[in-house]
Design a protein around this motif. Structure first.
Motif, short mmCIF file in Angstrom:
data_model
loop_
_atom_site.label_atom_id
_atom_site.label_comp_id
_atom_site.label_asym_id
_atom_site.label_seq_id
_atom_site.Cartn_x
_atom_site.Cartn_y
_atom_site.Cartn_z
N ILE A 65 0.88 -1.25 0.05
CA ILE A 65 0.05 0.01 -0.17
C ILE A 65 0.65 1.26 0.05
O ILE A 65 0.59 2.09 -0.68
CB ILE A 65 -0.91 0.07 1.37
N ILE A 66 1.83 1.22 0.86
CA ILE A 66 2.72 2.26 0.97
C ILE A 66 3.48 2.54 -0.42
O ILE A 66 3.46 3.97 -0.95
CB ILE A 66 3.85 2.36 2.15
N LEU A 67 4.20 1.73 -1.04
CA LEU A 67 4.58 1.92 -2.29
C LEU A 67 3.96 2.32 -3.59
O LEU A 67 4.48 3.21 -4.00
CB LEU A 67 5.59 0.57 -2.75
N ILE A 68 2.75 1.64 -3.58
CA ILE A 68 1.79 2.25 -4.61
C ILE A 68 1.34 3.63 -4.50
O ILE A 68 1.18 4.48 -5.29
CB ILE A 68 0.54 1.31 -5.06
N ALA A 69 0.99 3.98 -3.08
CA ALA A 69 0.38 5.04 -2.75
C ALA A 69 1.48 6.31 -3.02
O ALA A 69 1.12 7.44 -3.57
CB ALA A 69 -0.14 5.04 -1.37
N SER A 70 2.66 6.08 -2.42
CA SER A 70 3.60 6.98 -2.60
C SER A 70 4.29 7.21 -3.98
O SER A 70 4.49 8.54 -4.19
CB SER A 70 4.94 6.74 -1.65
#
Length: 385
Positions: free
Chosen positions: A8-13
């Motif tokens: 989630i963090i990687l795609i969102a960032s």
């Protein structure tokens, strides 16, 4: 759960960073803001965990290591005057301003000086990414910022130890100073003599990726001993990068460390800053938050900019340098935690200062873009990492 949170963090960032660039802002701003949205303050999709905090720490250490790799030692040596003026200017104004505002709100003399010291702290980990995107990290301004950050960290920590000794804490000021002198003397000697030798010898081992492994070993060892001696780990990582930048392995290490860092660790660091934000009960102290936020931004901006101007920079460059020093980041959070533990800060004041620190971190990238672009209208941000 951690694996899903990382996804989630990687795609969102990455998406948020790209949107930020399309809107004319540095990508790091989008990454900070998406962290707030993902965190418990808004959506609650990602929560603070010990493992996430540790991955975040690796991210900021690697980010500063990369900054060191991109630093030219000759330019760094020549920036001594500018770094000193910027660092000291960025300490004096927040220190005095925090002291007087603390007195206005009924804090004791010791507590007021502590508030001033906390506002004097600087963390350029966020500024480093903005400098990279603005193609300014290897400029004269970028070198002055990095040098000033080292000076700021050392002076503020020594001043904090001095204050704690007056407050009755179990602090040996002489030992604090000697430990820092020992670290910097040792780091310079090891970086000059041992680092090239270690890279050469370790790189000959008959296994894969020995050069990058040896570079990371150097980075982590420097960061550890920096933290052990009371200097921020990010300063140790930066010095390790500077040491390796003077060797023939610089390009190979930079290319591979950047790939590792920006694929996972650095996005986690940026996003986790927003994830850790808590806004419960801030409405009760909104006036204090606004006053301290304005004070924190203006005193650091003006103080560091005046220092840059006095050292020979033009006003556009000076304001760009000043804006890069505004972010308080993890350094101020550590000092705030010390204040809470030693009763220098109440729980309410601690919560207020956490919000202030977060705001200074968020406003730094767009401020830098404004001031640096005034001096170079053709400047365009690079694609976000």
């Amino acid at each position: 759960m951690l694996i899903l949170q990382l996804a989630i963090i990687l795609i969102a960032s990455k998406v948020a960073g790209s949107i930020s660039v399309r809107l004319g802002q540095p990508s790091v701003l989008g990454k900070l803001l998406i962290g707030i949205i993902l965190g418990p303050s808004v959506l609650g999709l990602v929560n603070e965990t010990v493992t996430l905090a540790q991955l975040s720490q690796l991210g900021v250490i690697l980010l500063m290591f990369i900054a060191g790799l991109e630093t030219d030692i000759d330019d760094f040596k020549q920036s001594g005057k500018a770094a000193s003026f910027v660092g000291l200017g960025g300490i004096i104004m927040p220190l005095v301003g925090g002291y007087f505002v603390g007195g206005m709100f009924g804090l004791s003399t010791i507590e007021s000086w502590f508030l001033g010291l906390l506002l004097s702290a600087t963390s350029v980990s966020i500024s480093v990414q903005a400098l990279k995107e603005l193609n300014q990290l290897q400029s004269r301004e970028g070198t002055a910022i990095m040098g000033a950050a080292v000076i700021d960290d050392v002076v503020v920590i020594i001043a904090l130890a001095f204050l704690m000794s007056f407050a009755g804490g179990d602090v040996n000021l002489t030992a604090v100073i000697l430990k820092k002198i020992a670290f910097f003397a040792g780091a310079i000697l090891v970086g000059w003599k041992a680092v090239p030798w270690f890279l050469e010898k370790f790189g000959r081992l008959k296994v894969t990726e020995t050069v990058i492994s040896s570079a990371l070993i150097i980075c982590f060892v420097f960061a550890y001993f920096a933290e052990y001696t009371g200097v921020a780990a990010i300063i140790g990582a930066y010095i390790a990068g500077v040491a390796i930048s003077a060797t023939k392995f610089k390009e190979e290490v930079f290319e591979k460390v950047e790939t590792i860092s920006y694929s996972i660790f650095v996005p986690v660091f940026f996003t986790s800053i927003g994830i850790s934000a808590h806004f419960n009960g801030i409405a009760d102290n909104l006036n204090l938050i606004v006053i301290l936020t304005v004070l924190a931004i203006l005193t650091k901006l003006v103080g560091a900019a005046l220092g840059a101007k006095l050292s020979g920079f033009g006003w556009n460059s000076a304001m760009g340098i000043g804006s890069a020093m505004v972010s308080r980041g993890e350094v101020a959070l550590i000092i705030a935690a010390i204040g809470l533990e030693t009763n220098m800060l109440t729980q309410d004041m601690f919560a207020v200062l956490v919000v202030v620190i977060l705001v200074t971190t968020i406003v730094t990238p767009p401020m830098m873009k404004v001031f640096f672009n005034r001096g170079s209208k053709s400047l365009e941000p690079v694609q976000p990492n």
